[in-house]
Design an enzyme around this catalytic site. Structure first.
Site, PDB file in Angstrom:
ATOM      1  CE  LYS A   1      39.169  42.748  30.960  1.00  0.00           C
ATOM      2  NZ  LYS A   1      40.250  41.801  31.212  1.00  0.00           N
TER       3      LYS A   1
ATOM      4  CB  SER B   1      38.274  38.970  32.930  1.00  0.00           C
ATOM      5  OG  SER B   1      39.484  39.612  32.628  1.00  0.00           O
TER       6      SER B   1
ATOM      7  CB  SER C   1      41.798  38.322  31.001  1.00  0.00           C
ATOM      8  OG  SER C   1      41.218  37.895  32.198  1.00  0.00           O
TER       9      SER C   1
HETATM   10  N1  GLN Z   1      40.853  33.785  34.811  1.00  0.00           N
HETATM   11  C1  GLN Z   1      41.951  34.387  35.478  1.00  0.00           C
HETATM   12  C2  GLN Z   1      41.500  34.940  36.803  1.00  0.00           C
HETATM   13  O1  GLN Z   1      40.401  34.733  37.137  1.00  0.00           O
HETATM   14  C3  GLN Z   1      42.606  35.424  34.609  1.00  0.00           C
HETATM   15  C4  GLN Z   1      42.026  36.770  34.688  1.00  0.00           C
HETATM   16  C5  GLN Z   1      42.789  37.822  33.910  1.00  0.00           C
HETATM   17  O2  GLN Z   1      43.678  37.536  33.116  1.00  0.00           O
HETATM   18  N2  GLN Z   1      42.438  39.075  34.167  1.00  0.00           N
HETATM   19  O3  GLN Z   1      42.194  35.555  37.530  1.00  0.00           O
END
Ligand code: GLN
Length: 469
Positions: free
Chosen positions: A77, A152, A176
């Site tokens: 990532k 994400s 994410s």
């Molecule tokens: N969807 C969650 C957020 O928007 C999780 C994001 C993550 O785990 N980095 O914060």
């Protein structure tokens, strides 16, 4: 296709010289060239010549006692620092940022003999669940390119589904790793807080962030975790607990395990097809001799407010170093979603509101921890959905901030608590979209989660299906 093989098969094949690391890397590049234009999983593709040079070198130095990840191409990532290679966190704020040093997780993979072939698209700074909040255009879901890949860590998930790499490293602050894994039909593990070093991972919410593997199968995740887990002097929050042999553990016979189903997560709001698929998975677990118990966890309702107060508070502090406001810049280089989070967090931390919001959220976080402790005393693990719906159409979530936030309902309670959770495929909708589930366990119970997931995958074949691109 070599890329359909598991890490175990690839590693054994390399040792027997049935094929070479160079051939595996070439196949990744073939798939990248064929599919990445449409899927948009990569922010940076490592130069093919360079990757092949590395693979040839690995082939030359191959020996019998190699790490199972030796000679295997992987992706990160774009939140991990990589010396000499662009690291953007999918934000134009870091649009030309070349890493000065390596994240520990990356260094460990290099030491094991892995070959980095790309830095992946994502929601900027980890802010999102659809990989649309990016300055590099959205990642498309390989199962239906009108739909989001999840986020994400959407780029890593889509790349694995398209066989563009053998495995990936994602980052999970509130889902994410799990959310895009479930929407792209791969496996992803959110580890216990502290199990894997966060050094060199661009922080979103420092007390929630975790570094973990994403791969085609649960057993592949076990191989990767075995290599990346462990104490790191460069991360004071990393745990010094010994690292079990996750692969060996995953392959042991299943112990008598009680699986809890928190009834609050199987009510209205959960898509019927997802509910049905998890119901089928429950039957598979029963056929493996496991016990199922319905339990109640009313505090789970608090996950969104707790997560979306503490997460933005921590991110407003973490991102302050990038905005350049002190040097006369504006915050305009951040996306609207990220600006919203900075504002929310700054507000929750400001004098006069701190007690009412931030402190209250921390107190409720403690209640959530107690709720999990109680539930995980009654049962060994918990089975839950990952996403409330199948992957939405591109544009649906990013244009509706509240919907976007509520979509995180099932994945935001585990990070404030710290417990590990494994997401894995458990079926498809009638229209052919992947469905995933998650198994949540006690602190440091990764071995049990991987064991349950691996035995489940021996009984079904969802994870062997791949998108028809
Ligand atoms: N969807 C969650 C957020 O928007 C999780 C994001 C993550 O785990 N980095 O914060």
């Amino acid at each position: 296709m070599l890329l359909d093989k598991s890490i175990k098969e690839l590693s054994e094949g390399l040792k027997k010289r049935d094929f070479s690391s160079e051939e595996i890397v070439l196949e990744c590049f073939e798939n990248i060239e064929k599919h990445n234009k449409e899927i948009n999983a990569f922010i940076t593709v490592i130069e093919k010549k360079e990757a092949i040079k590395q693979a040839k070198d690995k082939d030359k130095k191959l020996s019998d006692d190699i790490n199972p990840l030796y000679g295997l191409p992987f992706v990160l990532k774009d939140s991990y620092l990589t010396s000499g290679i662009l690291t953007t966190s999918a934000s134009k704020v870091l649009g030309n940022h070349i890493g000065q040093y390596n994240a520990t997780v990356y260094q460990k993979l290099l030491d094991a003999g892995g070959i980095l072939i790309g830095k992946m698209n994502m929601d900027a700074w980890g802010h999102g669940g659809s990989s649309e909040n990016t300055d590099f255009d959205p990642v498309k879901n390989p199962w239906n390119t009108n739909r989001v890949a999840g986020g994400s860590s959407g780029g890593p998930a889509a790349a694995i589904a398209c066989r563009m790499a053998v495995f990936a490293i994602g980052e999970d602050t509130g889902g994410s790793i799990r959310n895009p894994s479930a929407w792209c039909n791969i496996a992803g593990l959110k580890v216990t807080y502290g199990r894997v070093s966060r050094y060199g991972c661009i922080a979103y919410a420092s007390s929630f962030d975790t570094v973990g593997p994403m791969a085609k199968t649960v057993e592949d995740c076990a191989y990767v975790l075995k290599t990346i887990a462990g104490h790191d002097v460069l991360d004071a929050t990393s745990s010094s607990r010994p690292v079990p042999d996750y692969v060996k553990e995953a392959n042991k016979n299943l112990p008598l395990t009680v699986i809890g189903l928190p009834k609050e997560f199987f009510r209205e709001g959960l898509d019927e097809e997802i509910k049905k698929s998890i119901g089928e998975a429950v039957k598979v677990f029963q056929s493996l001799g496991l016990k199922i118990k319905e339990i109640s966890m009313p505090m789970l309702e608090m996950s969104i407010p707790v997560y979306y107060l503490i997460g933005p508070s921590e991110t407003s502090s973490n991102l302050a170093r990038y905005d350049g406001v002190r040097y006369g810049n504006t915050r305009d280089n951040f996306t609207r979603e990220t600006m919203r989070r900075i504002m929310l967090g700054t507000y929750a931390l400001s004098a006069g509101y701190y007690d009412a919001y931030y402190k209250k959220a921390q107190a409720v976080r403690t209640l959530l921890i107690k709720e999990y402790e109680k539930a995980l005393n009654e049962c060994d693990v918990l089975l839950m959905p990952v996403n409330p719906t199948p992957p939405p159409k591109i544009g649906e979530l990013i244009s509706d901030p509240v919907k976007n936030l509520l979509a995180d309902i099932f994945t935001t309670s585990q990070n404030p608590v710290g417990v590990p959770s494994l997401a894995l495929p458990c079926g498809f909708t009638n229209s052919g979209l992947p469905i995933g589930m998650q198994i949540v366990g006690k602190m440091y119970s990764e071995a049990l989660l991987l064991q349950l997931g691996h035995h489940f995958q021996k009984k079904i074949d969802w994870h062997t299906r791949k998108p028809n691109l």
